[in-house]
Design a protein around this motif. Structure first.
Motif, PDB file in Angstrom:
ATOM      1  N   LYS A  23      57.291   7.225   5.343  1.00 17.94           N
ATOM      2  CA  LYS A  23      56.296   6.422   6.063  1.00 17.94           C
ATOM      3  C   LYS A  23      55.578   7.247   7.125  1.00 17.94           C
ATOM      4  N   ALA A  24      56.346   8.085   7.834  1.00 17.49           N
ATOM      5  CA  ALA A  24      55.748   8.912   8.883  1.00 17.49           C
ATOM      6  C   ALA A  24      54.777   9.929   8.285  1.00 17.49           C
ATOM      7  N   LEU A  25      55.182  10.607   7.215  1.00 15.06           N
ATOM      8  CA  LEU A  25      54.307  11.575   6.560  1.00 15.06           C
ATOM      9  C   LEU A  25      53.073  10.893   5.988  1.00 15.06           C
ATOM     10  N   ASP A  26      53.272   9.729   5.393  1.00 11.64           N
ATOM     11  CA  ASP A  26      52.159   8.998   4.783  1.00 11.64           C
ATOM     12  C   ASP A  26      51.136   8.591   5.830  1.00 11.64           C
ATOM     13  N   GLU A  27      51.607   8.249   7.007  1.00 17.61           N
ATOM     14  CA  GLU A  27      50.696   7.871   8.093  1.00 17.61           C
ATOM     15  C   GLU A  27      49.838   9.051   8.530  1.00 17.61           C
ATOM     16  N   VAL A  28      50.421  10.235   8.506  1.00 17.79           N
ATOM     17  CA  VAL A  28      49.711  11.422   9.003  1.00 17.79           C
ATOM     18  C   VAL A  28      48.843  12.070   7.930  1.00 17.79           C
ATOM     19  N   VAL A  29      49.377  12.225   6.713  1.00 23.08           N
ATOM     20  CA  VAL A  29      48.665  12.997   5.685  1.00 23.08           C
ATOM     21  C   VAL A  29      48.481  12.267   4.349  1.00 23.08           C
ATOM     22  N   LYS A  30      48.828  10.981   4.290  1.00 26.36           N
ATOM     23  CA  LYS A  30      48.655  10.198   3.044  1.00 26.36           C
ATOM     24  C   LYS A  30      49.295  10.917   1.866  1.00 26.36           C
ATOM     25  N   LEU A  31      50.584  10.766   1.734  1.00 23.39           N
ATOM     26  CA  LEU A  31      51.375  11.528   0.755  1.00 23.39           C
ATOM     27  C   LEU A  31      50.839  11.534  -0.673  1.00 23.39           C
ATOM     28  N   PRO A  32      50.356  10.387  -1.207  1.00 24.76           N
ATOM     29  CA  PRO A  32      49.861  10.430  -2.594  1.00 24.76           C
ATOM     30  C   PRO A  32      48.712  11.411  -2.812  1.00 24.76           C
ATOM     31  N   GLY A  78      70.262   1.846  11.504  1.00 21.39           N
ATOM     32  CA  GLY A  78      70.260   0.775  10.510  1.00 21.39           C
ATOM     33  C   GLY A  78      68.876   0.649   9.885  1.00 21.39           C
ATOM     34  N   GLY A  79      68.633  -0.408   9.152  1.00 14.66           N
ATOM     35  CA  GLY A  79      67.307  -0.634   8.575  1.00 14.66           C
ATOM     36  C   GLY A  79      66.936   0.420   7.556  1.00 14.66           C
ATOM     37  N   SER A  80      65.692   0.907   7.645  1.00 12.16           N
ATOM     38  CA  SER A  80      65.185   1.897   6.689  1.00 12.16           C
ATOM     39  C   SER A  80      65.993   3.183   6.752  1.00 12.16           C
ATOM     40  N   SER A  81      66.181   3.810   5.587  1.00 12.22           N
ATOM     41  CA  SER A  81      66.906   5.074   5.531  1.00 12.22           C
ATOM     42  C   SER A  81      66.086   6.185   6.176  1.00 12.22           C
ATOM     43  N   LEU A  82      66.718   7.338   6.401  1.00 12.81           N
ATOM     44  CA  LEU A  82      66.018   8.479   6.982  1.00 12.81           C
ATOM     45  C   LEU A  82      64.885   8.931   6.067  1.00 12.81           C
ATOM     46  N   LEU A  83      65.140   8.967   4.754  1.00 11.48           N
ATOM     47  CA  LEU A  83      64.107   9.387   3.810  1.00 11.48           C
ATOM     48  C   LEU A  83      62.938   8.399   3.798  1.00 11.48           C
ATOM     49  N   GLU A  84      63.230   7.110   3.819  1.00 13.41           N
ATOM     50  CA  GLU A  84      62.167   6.096   3.846  1.00 13.41           C
ATOM     51  C   GLU A  84      61.345   6.213   5.125  1.00 13.41           C
ATOM     52  N   THR A  85      62.010   6.454   6.235  1.00  9.45           N
ATOM     53  CA  THR A  85      61.316   6.617   7.518  1.00  9.45           C
ATOM     54  C   THR A  85      60.451   7.863   7.503  1.00  9.45           C
ATOM     55  N   LEU A  86      60.985   8.933   6.912  1.00  9.84           N
ATOM     56  CA  LEU A  86      60.235  10.177   6.791  1.00  9.84           C
ATOM     57  C   LEU A  86      59.002   9.974   5.923  1.00  9.84           C
ATOM     58  N   MET A 108      43.244  25.687  14.134  1.00  8.90           N
ATOM     59  CA  MET A 108      44.322  24.729  13.914  1.00  8.90           C
ATOM     60  C   MET A 108      44.682  24.079  15.256  1.00  8.90           C
ATOM     61  N   LYS A 109      44.816  22.779  15.234  1.00 12.28           N
ATOM     62  CA  LYS A 109      45.150  22.053  16.459  1.00 12.28           C
ATOM     63  C   LYS A 109      46.400  21.220  16.233  1.00 12.28           C
ATOM     64  N   PHE A 110      47.353  21.365  17.138  1.00 12.78           N
ATOM     65  CA  PHE A 110      48.581  20.586  17.045  1.00 12.78           C
ATOM     66  C   PHE A 110      48.275  19.114  17.279  1.00 12.78           C
ATOM     67  N   LEU A 111      48.816  18.248  16.412  1.00 11.65           N
ATOM     68  CA  LEU A 111      48.573  16.814  16.511  1.00 11.65           C
ATOM     69  C   LEU A 111      49.870  16.093  16.867  1.00 11.65           C
ATOM     70  N   GLU A 112      49.775  15.156  17.801  1.00  9.26           N
ATOM     71  CA  GLU A 112      50.958  14.399  18.208  1.00  9.26           C
ATOM     72  C   GLU A 112      50.982  13.045  17.501  1.00  9.26           C
ATOM     73  N   TYR A 113      52.103  12.745  16.874  1.00 11.40           N
ATOM     74  CA  TYR A 113      52.295  11.465  16.193  1.00 11.40           C
ATOM     75  C   TYR A 113      53.675  10.923  16.563  1.00 11.40           C
ATOM     76  N   THR A 114      53.701   9.704  17.098  1.00 10.63           N
ATOM     77  CA  THR A 114      54.959   9.089  17.521  1.00 10.63           C
ATOM     78  C   THR A 114      55.978   8.965  16.393  1.00 10.63           C
ATOM     79  N   PRO A 115      55.580   8.568  15.162  1.00 11.52           N
ATOM     80  CA  PRO A 115      56.573   8.470  14.072  1.00 11.52           C
ATOM     81  C   PRO A 115      57.280   9.799  13.788  1.00 11.52           C
ATOM     82  N   LEU A 116      56.560  10.915  13.933  1.00  8.86           N
ATOM     83  CA  LEU A 116      57.183  12.223  13.741  1.00  8.86           C
ATOM     84  C   LEU A 116      58.129  12.537  14.892  1.00  8.86           C
TER      85      LEU A 116
END
Length: 224
Positions: A143-152, A133-141, A1-9
């Motif tokens: 998008k960040a998860l989807d970028e890393v692991v493709k939520l669907p 402001g802008g996107s809610s915390l859940l919406e931001t979360l 297992m390797k730790f991955l760095e992602y700016t959105p997270l």
């Protein structure tokens, strides 16, 4: 297992690192890992596999109740092992048992996670909106998860161990949740733990022996 760095997270982690709400503090942390074996992962993975197979063999020999269905499938055992390996990397000093861990993992849906998040992270979400402001915390979360692991394409698991098997438990914890987002194709896992701590307990204002029920006024203004 390797730790991955992602700016959105990282942006969400910075916000949830220590969100002080007066008598309570909200804490949250997202960690992304690649499921490719590194270091001692291969040896540990084999040890966990043997532990599970031994458990299955003993279960059949003693005619005990059937084990969880996913333990009978090699691909699902592999998923469990990745989840346990993730726990090992998050808490290297804690000894996790794969057989015991499977009792605490529950497969969830995004809607279940969303409901829990919106209920318990209501105040944090409000602070996020006021700050960014802008996107809610859940919406931001999302998008960040989807970028890393493709939520669907993800399998979502909650991890709810008993108090004796919970390395996440912190002093003064009012509630806590642990979720894992696992993408088999990408071989990636994102863990997300978030909790609410009583600042009164952490700062020693409650006398020894007092309970949350006795000090119920602490939570009178909470939306649970």
């Amino acid at each position: 297992m390797k730790f991955l760095e992602y700016t959105p997270l990282d942006r969400i982690n910075d916000f949830l690192d220590h969100l002080n709400l007066g008598e309570r503090t909200i804490k949250g942390c997202l960690e992304a890992y690649s499921c490719k074996h590194t270091g001692t992962d291969k040896r540990l993975s084999l040890s966990l596999e043997h532990e599970i197979l031994d458990y299955l063999g003993k279960s059949l020999d003693t005619d005990s109740s059937s084990p969880a269905e996913f333990l009978l499938s090699r691909s699902s055992r592999k998923a469990l092992i990745y989840l346990v390996l993730t726990l090992y990397h998050m808490y290297p000093d804690y000894d996790f048992s794969a057989v015991k861990a499977h009792q605490f993992f529950t497969e969830e849906s995004w809607n279940t996670f969303k409901q829990i998040f919106e209920t318990y992270m209501f105040e944090a979400s409000k602070e996020w909106s006021e700050t960014y402001g802008g996107s809610s915390l859940l919406e931001t979360l999302y998008k960040a998860l989807d970028e890393v692991v493709k939520l669907p394409e993800c399998e979502i698991y909650s991890y709810n161990p008993d108090s004796d098997s919970d390395p996440f438990l912190e002093k003064g914890a009012i509630w806590s949740f642990n979720f894992f987002f696992y993408n088999r194709k990408l071989k990636r896992v994102v863990s997300f733990r978030f909790s609410c701590l009583s600042n009164l307990v952490a700062e020693g204002f409650l006398v020894n022996g007092s309970t949350y029920e006795e000090d119920g006024e602490i939570f009178d203004d909470m939306d649970m």
